[in-house]
Design an enzyme around this catalytic site. Structure first.
Site, PDB file in Angstrom:
ATOM      1  N   GLY A  73      -5.378   3.316 -35.877  1.00 29.28           N
ATOM      2  CA  GLY A  73      -6.159   3.338 -34.643  1.00 29.28           C
ATOM      3  C   GLY A  73      -6.431   4.735 -34.114  1.00 29.28           C
ATOM      4  O   GLY A  73      -6.859   4.903 -32.975  1.00 29.28           O
ATOM      5  N   GLU A 112       2.781  -2.165 -35.079  1.00 33.71           N
ATOM      6  CA  GLU A 112       2.689  -2.538 -33.657  1.00 33.71           C
ATOM      7  C   GLU A 112       3.792  -3.529 -33.289  1.00 33.71           C
ATOM      8  O   GLU A 112       4.314  -3.506 -32.174  1.00 33.71           O
ATOM      9  CB  GLU A 112       1.283  -3.088 -33.345  1.00 33.71           C
ATOM     10  CG  GLU A 112       0.274  -1.953 -33.247  1.00 33.71           C
ATOM     11  CD  GLU A 112      -1.151  -2.308 -33.619  1.00 33.71           C
ATOM     12  OE1 GLU A 112      -1.497  -3.504 -33.648  1.00 33.71           O
ATOM     13  OE2 GLU A 112      -1.927  -1.372 -33.885  1.00 33.71           O
ATOM     14  N   GLU A 159       1.198   1.668 -44.252  1.00 36.36           N
ATOM     15  CA  GLU A 159       0.365   2.025 -43.105  1.00 36.36           C
ATOM     16  C   GLU A 159       1.034   3.137 -42.305  1.00 36.36           C
ATOM     17  O   GLU A 159       1.899   2.860 -41.456  1.00 36.36           O
ATOM     18  CB  GLU A 159       0.177   0.814 -42.198  1.00 36.36           C
ATOM     19  CG  GLU A 159      -0.554  -0.326 -42.862  1.00 36.36           C
ATOM     20  CD  GLU A 159      -1.260  -1.191 -41.822  1.00 36.36           C
ATOM     21  OE1 GLU A 159      -2.487  -1.262 -41.868  1.00 36.36           O
ATOM     22  OE2 GLU A 159      -0.585  -1.769 -40.958  1.00 36.36           O
ATOM     23  N   GLY A 207      -7.998  -2.465 -39.596  1.00 42.90           N
ATOM     24  CA  GLY A 207      -7.913  -2.966 -38.226  1.00 42.90           C
ATOM     25  C   GLY A 207      -9.275  -2.889 -37.552  1.00 42.90           C
ATOM     26  O   GLY A 207     -10.145  -3.744 -37.761  1.00 42.90           O
ATOM     27  N   GLY A 208      -9.480  -1.845 -36.756  1.00 45.28           N
ATOM     28  CA  GLY A 208     -10.696  -1.691 -35.953  1.00 45.28           C
ATOM     29  C   GLY A 208     -11.996  -1.962 -36.705  1.00 45.28           C
ATOM     30  O   GLY A 208     -12.870  -2.672 -36.198  1.00 45.28           O
ATOM     31  N   HIS A 245       4.234  -5.367 -39.108  1.00 43.53           N
ATOM     32  CA  HIS A 245       3.189  -4.406 -38.734  1.00 43.53           C
ATOM     33  C   HIS A 245       3.787  -3.398 -37.747  1.00 43.53           C
ATOM     34  O   HIS A 245       4.615  -3.759 -36.915  1.00 43.53           O
ATOM     35  CB  HIS A 245       1.998  -5.144 -38.115  1.00 43.53           C
ATOM     36  CG  HIS A 245       0.842  -4.237 -37.865  1.00 43.53           C
ATOM     37  ND1 HIS A 245       0.778  -3.425 -36.757  1.00 43.53           N
ATOM     38  CD2 HIS A 245      -0.274  -3.984 -38.596  1.00 43.53           C
ATOM     39  CE1 HIS A 245      -0.335  -2.710 -36.821  1.00 43.53           C
ATOM     40  NE2 HIS A 245      -0.991  -3.033 -37.929  1.00 43.53           N
ATOM     41  N   ASN A 285      -7.428  -7.061 -40.193  1.00 45.65           N
ATOM     42  CA  ASN A 285      -6.415  -7.412 -39.190  1.00 45.65           C
ATOM     43  C   ASN A 285      -7.099  -7.322 -37.830  1.00 45.65           C
ATOM     44  O   ASN A 285      -7.348  -6.235 -37.323  1.00 45.65           O
ATOM     45  CB  ASN A 285      -5.238  -6.428 -39.283  1.00 45.65           C
ATOM     46  CG  ASN A 285      -4.248  -6.604 -38.151  1.00 45.65           C
ATOM     47  OD1 ASN A 285      -4.261  -7.618 -37.448  1.00 45.65           O
ATOM     48  ND2 ASN A 285      -3.376  -5.624 -37.962  1.00 45.65           N
ATOM     49  N   TRP A 286      -7.408  -8.473 -37.270  1.00 42.69           N
ATOM     50  CA  TRP A 286      -8.177  -8.500 -36.016  1.00 42.69           C
ATOM     51  C   TRP A 286      -7.337  -8.144 -34.795  1.00 42.69           C
ATOM     52  O   TRP A 286      -7.884  -7.954 -33.711  1.00 42.69           O
ATOM     53  CB  TRP A 286      -8.782  -9.886 -35.801  1.00 42.69           C
ATOM     54  CG  TRP A 286      -9.917 -10.215 -36.710  1.00 42.69           C
ATOM     55  CD1 TRP A 286     -10.483  -9.402 -37.648  1.00 42.69           C
ATOM     56  CD2 TRP A 286     -10.641 -11.454 -36.746  1.00 42.69           C
ATOM     57  NE1 TRP A 286     -11.507 -10.067 -38.271  1.00 42.69           N
ATOM     58  CE2 TRP A 286     -11.623 -11.325 -37.742  1.00 42.69           C
ATOM     59  CE3 TRP A 286     -10.540 -12.656 -36.056  1.00 42.69           C
ATOM     60  CZ2 TRP A 286     -12.516 -12.350 -38.053  1.00 42.69           C
ATOM     61  CZ3 TRP A 286     -11.417 -13.684 -36.356  1.00 42.69           C
ATOM     62  CH2 TRP A 286     -12.396 -13.534 -37.339  1.00 42.69           C
ATOM     63  N   LYS A 287      -6.010  -8.136 -34.951  1.00 40.45           N
ATOM     64  CA  LYS A 287      -5.120  -7.883 -33.797  1.00 40.45           C
ATOM     65  C   LYS A 287      -5.454  -8.898 -32.691  1.00 40.45           C
ATOM     66  O   LYS A 287      -5.770 -10.036 -33.000  1.00 40.45           O
ATOM     67  CB  LYS A 287      -5.229  -6.429 -33.357  1.00 40.45           C
ATOM     68  CG  LYS A 287      -5.059  -5.486 -34.563  1.00 40.45           C
ATOM     69  CD  LYS A 287      -4.824  -4.064 -34.239  1.00 40.45           C
ATOM     70  CE  LYS A 287      -4.609  -3.302 -35.538  1.00 40.45           C
ATOM     71  NZ  LYS A 287      -4.263  -1.915 -35.351  1.00 40.45           N
ATOM     72  N   SER A 290      -6.997   3.468 -40.088  1.00 40.16           N
ATOM     73  CA  SER A 290      -8.332   4.026 -39.837  1.00 40.16           C
ATOM     74  C   SER A 290      -9.256   3.987 -41.054  1.00 40.16           C
ATOM     75  O   SER A 290     -10.045   4.914 -41.261  1.00 40.16           O
ATOM     76  CB  SER A 290      -8.215   5.460 -39.303  1.00 40.16           C
ATOM     77  OG  SER A 290      -7.560   5.458 -38.047  1.00 40.16           O
TER      78      SER A 290
HETATM   79  P1  PGA Z   1      -6.865   0.571 -37.925  1.00 40.53           P
HETATM   80  O1  PGA Z   1      -5.638  -0.450 -37.994  1.00 40.53           O
HETATM   81  O2  PGA Z   1      -7.722   0.321 -39.145  1.00 40.53           O
HETATM   82  O3  PGA Z   1      -7.591   0.229 -36.638  1.00 40.53           O
HETATM   83  O4  PGA Z   1      -6.294   1.937 -37.932  1.00 40.53           O
HETATM   84  C1  PGA Z   1      -4.987  -0.753 -39.193  1.00 40.53           C
HETATM   85  C2  PGA Z   1      -3.874  -1.740 -38.950  1.00 40.53           C
HETATM   86  O5  PGA Z   1      -3.252  -1.663 -37.881  1.00 40.53           O
HETATM   87  O6  PGA Z   1      -3.590  -2.621 -39.782  1.00 40.53           O
END
Ligand code: PGA
Length: 254
Positions: free
Chosen positions: A173, A97, A167, A234-235, A95, A10-12, A213
């Site tokens: 994050g 966010e 999640e 994500g990251g 998600h 997930n590149w956001k 994470s």
């Molecule tokens: P993260 O994000 O791996 O940076 O914690 C995961 C996500 O939001 O899908």
């Protein structure tokens, strides 16, 4: 029947169209022979170029959100049909966010899920508790509520097309990954909720991914758990080397 294993990046709000194409070309040779299916959820403007680079490779491109309407006067929104035409094959929905920053409710996630299924985009529905909810012992209550509101009423044959992502918000994050044991417990609970909604057989066939994470060293032990069918990253998905390492570390005994 064994469930499908997925590693989803997930590149956001990272990577332009040009960067996306270069990333896919770099990733592709590194994930050859990998057991998991490789998905990338990229920004809207990068879908077409990423999908072009991913053509005839095992990498699948998707989006990170969509609107529930087929089309209409919704300034700044995007429709499932538009994503599909651009080359998306799946979409992340709900998600944390989106839920926390943009105030999306599970009812809205439900409408989007129905629309995505109708238009032939595979929905990846995300659920998870925040820190305060976990610390006050409400994790199961929160997960059950999110799952019921997001998915109830969807026919069982459509539910089979959905991927679920657990999640925990406190792990996203933050560098704090849930331990494999904590994650497995939450996944088993989510699967029991899916069984209440769709029956045990269907629930046993739905892949449930862990996100929060995830790093190369945590991916393997997480994916080895009974009810964990891959990871949503994500990251650590922003670098193709790191993401490929995660993908290669995710394996189930065959
Ligand atoms: P993260 O994000 O791996 O940076 O914690 C995961 C996500 O939001 O899908």
């Amino acid at each position: 029947m064994p469930r499908d294993l997925y590693v989803i990046g997930n590149w956001k709000m990272y990577k332009t169209a040009r960067e996306a194409a270069g990333y896919v070309e770099e990733l592709e040779p590194k994930v050859q022979g990998c057991q998991a299916k490789i998905y990338l959820a990229v920004p809207y403007t990068s879908i077409a170029s990423a999908a072009r680079s991913a053509k005839n490779t095992p990498i699948t491109i998707g989006a990170q959100n969509m609107n529930d309407a087929r089309e209409g006067a919704f300034t700044g929104e995007i429709a499932a049909l538009m994503l599909k035409e651009a080359g998306a094959e799946f979409v992340l929905l709900g998600h944390s966010e989106r839920r926390k920053i943009f105030g999306e409710s599970s009812e809205f996630v439900h409408k989007k899920t129905v629309r995505a299924l109708q238009e032939g985009l595979q929905p990846i529905v995300c659920v998870g508790e925040d820190l305060e909810e976990r610390e006050s012992g409400r994790t199961e209550e929160v997960l059950k509520h999110q799952l019921e509101k997001s998915l109830s009423g969807i026919p069982a044959e459509d539910a089979l097309k959905i991927i679920l992502a657990y999640e925990p918000v406190w792990a996203i994050g933050t560098g704090k990954t849930a331990t494999p044991k904590i994650a497995q417990e939450a996944h088993a609970f989510c699967r029991s909720c899916l069984a209440d909604l769709f029956g045990k057989k269907v629930a046993g066939q739905i892949s449930i991914l862990y996100g929060g994470s995830v790093k190369p060293e945590s991916a393997g032990p997480l994916a080895a758990q009974k009810d964990i069918d891959g990871v949503l990253v994500g990251g650590a998905s922003l670098d193709p080397h790191t993401f490929a390492e995660i993908a290669l570390n995710c394996e189930k005994p065959t």
